[in-house]
Design a protein around this motif. Structure first.
Motif, PDB file in Angstrom:
ATOM      1  N   GLY A 273      16.883  -6.114  -1.313  1.00  6.79           N
ATOM      2  CA  GLY A 273      17.884  -6.113  -2.377  1.00  6.79           C
ATOM      3  C   GLY A 273      19.218  -5.583  -1.900  1.00  6.79           C
ATOM      4  N   SER A 453      16.274  -4.242  -7.196  1.00  8.63           N
ATOM      5  CA  SER A 453      16.032  -3.453  -5.978  1.00  8.63           C
ATOM      6  C   SER A 453      15.892  -1.965  -6.231  1.00  8.63           C
ATOM      7  N   ALA A 458      10.058  -1.492  -6.763  1.00  8.92           N
ATOM      8  CA  ALA A 458      10.775  -1.591  -5.495  1.00  8.92           C
ATOM      9  C   ALA A 458      10.817  -0.243  -4.786  1.00  8.92           C
TER      10      ALA A 458
END
Length: 478
Positions: A273, A453, A458
């Protein structure tokens, strides 16, 4: 290697190291905004087109993007101070040669030489900072200070560049970086301790060739597409080479023990990301600088000095909000800074889409402050997110991957916006609105990638991958 690793340095020594690294980003940042202010003067003096200006800009960003990974791995293997000092020397010599360039071709070549040195500056400085400031809060504040200096250099560039271009001509903009480069070399040699990874990577010639074969054709195709025709054999061939190189890079690096591009990093959603955010956010920044320079000097008829003065609020806002970003990331994590940055980038570009040939100065200042604040906020969370959960020994390469995406994004932003303007009809204002809309979309993409992200999933994946990578490094070291 010094007797004590950088992270064990006393506070005063760590501060000097940070200041020395900040000087490198000042040199590099000053070069960016000075050159942008001088583009119309270079165009007239060297009798070039908009695509020629794109190459004068992208020759620098593209070469940096192609070499950042190599520079990061060399720094981890052979010593960060050694590579950093070499980069300063090459950058300074390249600046001097740019000031003597007799033609556009020579200028493009010397800008590329500058970029060879530039590839060894910011990412290596970032790895020096990362290994010196190991605590998350201290690192975030150090990165924020580093970003603030970047904003100061960008703020100095427009006025200093405008003054130099108006008084001494465009060649003088390259002279000014020479003494700063020399000073940075002296300080680095005296104060920055040597450091390197416990196990440096071996040279990966195939990986380096594939990186160049991926990034170069993409940028060349976007720049030359409007002139050659998007369906022409040359442009189609360039995109085909880039696609094949990308596939080859993934296949080759996945099988290599010491890859130039470590595919394991991309298993982390946070890292992936961060690289995407770097691409779109810096595409917005690079495109904005090009479009704004052409708008102020070609549409509004401003002199280089006038354009520089009007633009000052943007880099000033960048510097202020870089500091804010460092503190915000240290206190709240990267998510709030990323989301706010994307919204401000989109808003700033959207405001510029509404400009005309008589737009008031107050409106321009508002757009510059909004966009500059977005640029300032985005840098620190990108770096922190990219490094989250990765082994400290790989800070140079991981930081270089993130920096590669920044430079690639800036190059693509310049190429795309320049192509839209060059290929459009109805003058700059008509075609420029489409380009500003693309940049606003990049701000929206920053928000989207920031949400993905920095989510819980994540973050957990980044921590797990970091533990696995550290375990693998220990096993290999045995």
């Amino acid at each position: 290697m010094t007797a004590s690793p950088p992270s064990d340095l006393p506070p005063r020594a760590r501060t000097i190291v940070l200041l020395t690294c900040c000087l490198s980003v000042f040199v590099a940042g000053l070069d960016v905004t000075i050159v942008n202010v001088a583009l119309p003067s270079i165009q007239r003096a060297l009798h070039t087109s908009v695509s020629g200006l794109q190459w004068a800009t992208d020759a620098y960003t593209l070469v940096i993007a192609c070499l950042l990974l190599l520079s990061g791995s060399l720094a981890d293997r052979f010593g960060r101070r050694r590579v950093f000092t070499t980069g300063l020397a090459v950058f300074t010599v390249g600046s001097l040669l740019c000031s003597l360039a007799p033609s556009l071709g020579a200028l493009v070549a010397f800008r590329a030489l500058q970029a060879v040195g530039g590839s060894m500056l910011n990412p290596v400085a970032m790895s020096i900072i990362a290994t010196t400031f190991t605590e998350p809060a201290a690192r975030a504040k150090a990165v924020g200070a580093w970003g603030a200096v970047a904003g100061l250099s960008l703020a100095s560039g427009p006025v200093l560049g405008g003054f130099l271009v108006s008084g001494l001509g465009w060649r003088s903009i390259f002279w000014i970086t020479v003494p700063f480069g020399v000073l940075a070399m002296v300080l680095t040699t005296r104060y920055v301790p040597e450091s390197r990874a416990a196990r440096g990577k071996r040279f990966d010639p195939l990986g380096q060739v594939l990186v160049v074969a991926l990034l170069g054709p993409v940028t060349a195709a976007v720049i030359e597409g409007p002139r050659q025709g998007w369906g022409s054999p040359l442009i189609v061939g360039l995109f085909a080479v880039a696609a094949a190189s990308g596939a080859g890079l993934v296949a080759a690096e996945g099988r290599r023990a010491d890859p130039l591009v470590d595919i394991r990093f991309f298993r982390s959603p946070a890292f992936s990301g961060a690289t995407l955010i770097a691409l779109v956010a810096l595409a917005a920044s690079g495109g904005f600088l090009l479009l704004n320079t052409l708008y102020l000097q070609d549409v509004r008829g401003f002199s280089a000095l006038h354009a520089g003065v009007v633009t000052i609020p943007m880099p000033l806002a960048l510097g202020v909000f870089s500091t804010v970003s460092g503190r915000l990331v240290a206190a709240k994590g990267p998510r709030p800074a990323l989301l706010l940055a994307g919204l401000l980038l989109a808003a700033g570009a959207g405001l510029m889409a509404g400009t005309g040939d008589r737009t008031g100065t107050w409106y321009l200042v508002l757009a510059y402050v909004v966009f500059g604040a977005g640029c300032g906020l985005v840098g620190t969370p990108i770096t922190n997110t990219a490094l989250a959960g990765l082994p400290r020994d790989q800070a140079g390469v991981a930081g270089a991957i993130a920096s590669t995406c920044r430079q690639t994004g800036a190059a693509i932003g310049v190429a795309v916006c320049g192509s839209i303007v060059a290929g459009g009809s109805g003058g700059f204002l008509a075609s420029g609105r489409a380009a500003w809309a693309v940049l606003a979309g990049c701000g929206g993409a920053t928000v989207l990638f920031g949400l993905v992200s920095t989510g819980r999933w994540a973050t957990a994946r980044a921590e797990r991958n970091g533990r696995q990578s550290s375990t693998q490094e220990m096993e290999v070291a045995r």
